[in-house]
Write an enzyme that holds these catalytic residues in place. Structure first.
Site, PDB file in Angstrom:
ATOM      1  N   CYS A  64       0.861  -1.328   0.002  1.00  0.00           N
ATOM      2  CA  CYS A  64      -0.081  -0.086  -0.047  1.00  0.00           C
ATOM      3  C   CYS A  64       0.877   1.277   0.204  1.00  0.00           C
ATOM      4  O   CYS A  64       1.947   1.065  -0.382  1.00  0.00           O
ATOM      5  CB  CYS A  64      -1.022   0.048   1.215  1.00  0.00           C
ATOM      6  SG  CYS A  64      -0.439   0.060   2.773  1.00  0.00           S
ATOM      7  N   HIS A  97      14.127 -15.398  11.641  1.00  0.00           N
ATOM      8  CA  HIS A  97      13.883 -15.260  12.795  1.00  0.00           C
ATOM      9  C   HIS A  97      12.262 -15.389  13.074  1.00  0.00           C
ATOM     10  O   HIS A  97      11.864 -16.142  14.067  1.00  0.00           O
ATOM     11  CB  HIS A  97      14.213 -14.076  13.432  1.00  0.00           C
ATOM     12  CG  HIS A  97      15.669 -13.905  13.869  1.00  0.00           C
ATOM     13  ND1 HIS A  97      16.336 -13.299  14.623  1.00  0.00           N
ATOM     14  CD2 HIS A  97      16.758 -14.363  12.959  1.00  0.00           C
ATOM     15  CE1 HIS A  97      17.747 -13.176  14.432  1.00  0.00           C
ATOM     16  NE2 HIS A  97      18.110 -13.948  13.435  1.00  0.00           N
TER      17      HIS A  97
HETATM   18  C1  RB5 Z   1      -3.912   5.249   0.726  1.00  0.00           C
HETATM   19  O1  RB5 Z   1      -4.017   6.720   0.377  1.00  0.00           O
HETATM   20  C2  RB5 Z   1      -3.197   5.046   1.578  1.00  0.00           C
HETATM   21  O2  RB5 Z   1      -3.795   5.291   2.978  1.00  0.00           O
HETATM   22  C3  RB5 Z   1      -2.733   3.530   1.938  1.00  0.00           C
HETATM   23  O3  RB5 Z   1      -2.067   3.261   0.813  1.00  0.00           O
HETATM   24  C4  RB5 Z   1      -1.830   3.173   2.899  1.00  0.00           C
HETATM   25  O4  RB5 Z   1      -0.704   3.992   3.102  1.00  0.00           O
HETATM   26  C5  RB5 Z   1      -2.490   2.925   4.283  1.00  0.00           C
HETATM   27  O5  RB5 Z   1      -1.639   2.523   5.254  1.00  0.00           O
END
Ligand code: RB5
Length: 142
Positions: A64, A97
């Site tokens: 993400c 680990h």
């Molecule tokens: C998306 O904008 C962002 O919040 C997501 O990709 C991530 O970083 C959340 O932890």
């Protein structure tokens, strides 16, 4: 099999990782997202976690923006050990680990060159199988 998942912020990096996996004949299953529309990272964390827990995949990679939300989400599933890594030392150590079964990365944090090195390290490093590490992992899960 490697399970892949990302949100909209991780899509470009996931595409780079797919190029690496394809070039090296590493089998994967992509659980999405495959759109730049804003979406919810827990959805993809759950799909990848379930693929590991049901035995379809041995490891997963989740991306993400920061790697934080998607790793927190994955770690809610019993039996999942998702490690957020921004360096190869951590990727190596978490396999040896912690026997981490998911690598999480932040596409807004690291570049694709480093990310690919982290993926290589994570996928090629075995668990140490040392008793002290097994005992610690068992304490996490019980
Ligand atoms: C998306 O904008 C962002 O919040 C997501 O990709 C991530 O970083 C959340 O932890």
């Amino acid at each position: 099999m490697i399970a892949l998942g990302c949100d909209h912020a991780g899509l470009d990096l996931k595409k780079e990782i797919i190029k690496y996996l394809d070039a090296n004949d590493i089998a994967y299953k992509d659980f999405g997202t495959n759109s730049y529309d804003s979406c919810d990272y827990p959805v993809f964390a759950k799909l990848v976690a379930n693929s590991i827990l049901n035995g379809e995949s041995q490891k997963g990679i989740l991306i993400c923006g920061t790697g934080i939300g998607i790793s927190i989400s994955a770690n809610k599933f019993k039996g999942i050990r998702a490690a957020l890594c921004s360096d190869t030392f951590s990727a190596h150590a978490t396999r040896e680990h912690n026997d981490a079964n998911i690598l999480a990365m932040g596409a807004r944090v690291i570049g694709s060159g480093l990310a690919i090195d982290i993926v290589k390290t994570f996928l090629s490093t075995p668990f140490s199988n040392e008793q002290k590490h097994i005992a610690r992992i068992n304490q996490i899960e019980n």
